[in-house]
Design an enzyme around this catalytic site. Structure first.
Site, short mmCIF file in Angstrom:
data_model
loop_
_atom_site.label_atom_id
_atom_site.label_comp_id
_atom_site.label_asym_id
_atom_site.label_seq_id
_atom_site.Cartn_x
_atom_site.Cartn_y
_atom_site.Cartn_z
N THR A 95 -5.19 4.73 -15.24
CA THR A 95 -5.81 3.56 -14.61
C THR A 95 -7.13 3.43 -15.33
OG1 THR A 95 -4.80 3.86 -12.43
CG2 THR A 95 -6.96 2.89 -12.43
N ARG A 109 5.80 -2.13 -5.62
CA ARG A 109 4.91 -1.03 -5.20
C ARG A 109 3.45 -1.38 -5.54
NH1 ARG A 109 1.02 2.37 -8.02
NH2 ARG A 109 0.88 4.33 -6.90
N GLY A 142 -0.45 0.32 -5.53
CA GLY A 142 -1.16 1.59 -5.43
C GLY A 142 -2.53 1.44 -4.79
N GLY A 195 -5.43 8.19 -10.42
CA GLY A 195 -4.57 9.29 -10.04
C GLY A 195 -3.41 8.82 -9.19
N GLY A 224 -1.75 7.19 -6.65
CA GLY A 224 -2.25 6.14 -5.77
C GLY A 224 -1.93 6.34 -4.31
N1 GLY Z 1 -3.99 5.06 -9.23
C1 GLY Z 1 -3.18 4.04 -9.74
C2 GLY Z 1 -1.93 3.88 -9.03
O1 GLY Z 1 -1.45 4.80 -8.39
O2 GLY Z 1 -1.40 2.81 -9.09
#
Ligand code: GLY
Length: 370
Positions: free
Chosen positions: A230, A258, A260, A282, A284
């Site tokens: 990210t 989905r 995050g 990390g 999410g």
């Molecule tokens: N931290 C980004 C995600 O899990 O989408």
């Protein structure tokens, strides 16, 4: 916490200057390792990261910091000098883009947007161009931005056609009464407001395609996903206002639809002038369940913790118990900066008041906190 000082910290910049001077400084171009004899010691504190078990911030006098994902740090043995340079340059260009905004008197919001746009445009990072694929071999992107002076926030989730999702997030913050727009409505809103749109193939890169193939082969329909990073930025401007922004393609092989933590205020992004500007990277789902960045702020505001203590508590003590790893970049209005993480390394960099840039791309430059 056993945490080593940075092993090989690359600094780029000029000599010591005041904050005002930073905003006018012409960036230097040489790159040196701070470990080399004679290398300039950065303004940033490079002292040991613990004192009697108490977490210490990574650096002071920071005005802008960026991350390029946790768990994506490079391994020296697998990395060519050209690859190392590309990652360091990518982080540095993002920091310089933010610095350019700040030195013209721009806001921290504009600075974090500029920095994240650079990372979104860089195919090395999982955001914008270079975003990972979902299970349907499509791209759905999430982003958010938050302003520390009044807790204003904007975010987009699951966008498929915005070239720079972070700019769409800023538009949501500044032009609507809402905080989070998702899907087609968010894409349409961005296009109506003049943001450049792209077709899905714009985001494509061979590397991400191979990662999807690998995930599908290895995970054999298990529904599991791979964390792929990210990007994010935190900044403080001349008025001492904080801002944070985060942008991502999410997880390789994630389910269609989905969402995050990155577009969720208090999970992936948070900024409040009196406490912290924070951007997370990390797993999410864990950052959502642990209300990661909001909890860091609350620990500072209501728990009497300092920035490093609060960030360490959340990232290292609490989130791993929820079953996932990651990291955060955290900055306060006094320029105190920390980047704790439980993942194996975190790509990140920061720029100090005197115009120096520090980048950390190898896992051994950013050992995981324990
Ligand atoms: N931290 C980004 C995600 O899990 O989408």
């Amino acid at each position: 916490m056993a945490r080593n000082p940075a092993v090989r910290t690359t600094c780029v910049g000029a000599g010591a200057l005041s904050l005002a001077a930073l905003l006018a400084v012409v960036p230097g171009s040489g790159a040196v390792s701070a470990d080399q004899p004679g290398a300039a010691e950065p303004v940033a504190a490079r002292a040991a990261q613990t004192a009697g078990g108490k977490p210490r911030p990574d650096a002071r006098h920071v005005v802008i910091a960026v991350h390029g994902g946790a768990g994506t740090a490079l391994k020296r043995e697998d990395t060519t000098p050209a690859q190392e340079k590309a990652y360091r340059d990518g982080l540095t260009e993002a920091l310089r883009a933010g610095q350019k905004v700040l030195r013209k008197g721009g806001s921290s919001v504009a600075a974090v947007e500029a920095a994240v746009r650079r990372l979104e445009d860089n195919p090395l990072f999982n955001a914008g161009k270079g975003a990972v694929f979902n299970e349907d071999a499509g791209h759905e992107l999430d982003a958010s931005v938050m302003r520390g002076s009044d807790l204003a926030a904007g975010a987009v989730a699951g966008v498929r056609n915005v070239r720079n999702p972070v700019s769409a997030a800023r538009l949501v913050m500044e032009k609507t009464k809402h905080v989070l727009l998702a899907g087609e409505g968010a894409d349409d809103f961005a296009a109506r407001n003049g943001l450049p749109t792209v077709t899905q193939d714009y985001y494509w890169t061979e590397k991400r395609w191979q990662e999807l193939m690998k995930a599908k082969g290895r995970l054999k329909g298990s529904g599991e996903t791979l964390t792929q990073g990210t990007v994010g930025a935190v900044a403080v401007d001349g008025k001492r206002d904080l801002a944070a922004a985060t942008s991502t393609g999410g997880l390789t092989n994630k389910m269609a639809g989905r969402v995050g933590d990155s577009p969720v205020v208090g999970a992936g992004t948070y900024a409040k002038n009196g406490t912290v500007a924070a951007s997370a990277t990390g797993a999410g789902e864990v950052f959502l369940r642990g209300a990661a960045t909001g909890t860091i702020s609350n620990l500072i505001e209501f728990g009497g913790r300092d920035l490093a203590g609060a960030a360490y508590e959340v990232l290292v003590k609490r989130l791993p118990h929820l079953g996932g790893t990651g990291g955060v970049i955290a900055l306060n209005a006094q320029g105190v900066f920390d980047a704790p993480h439980s993942s194996e390394g975190m790509l990140h960099g920061y720029l100090t008041e005197d115009g120096r840039v520090v980048t950390k791309v190898f896992a051994d430059e950013t050992p995981a906190n324990e």
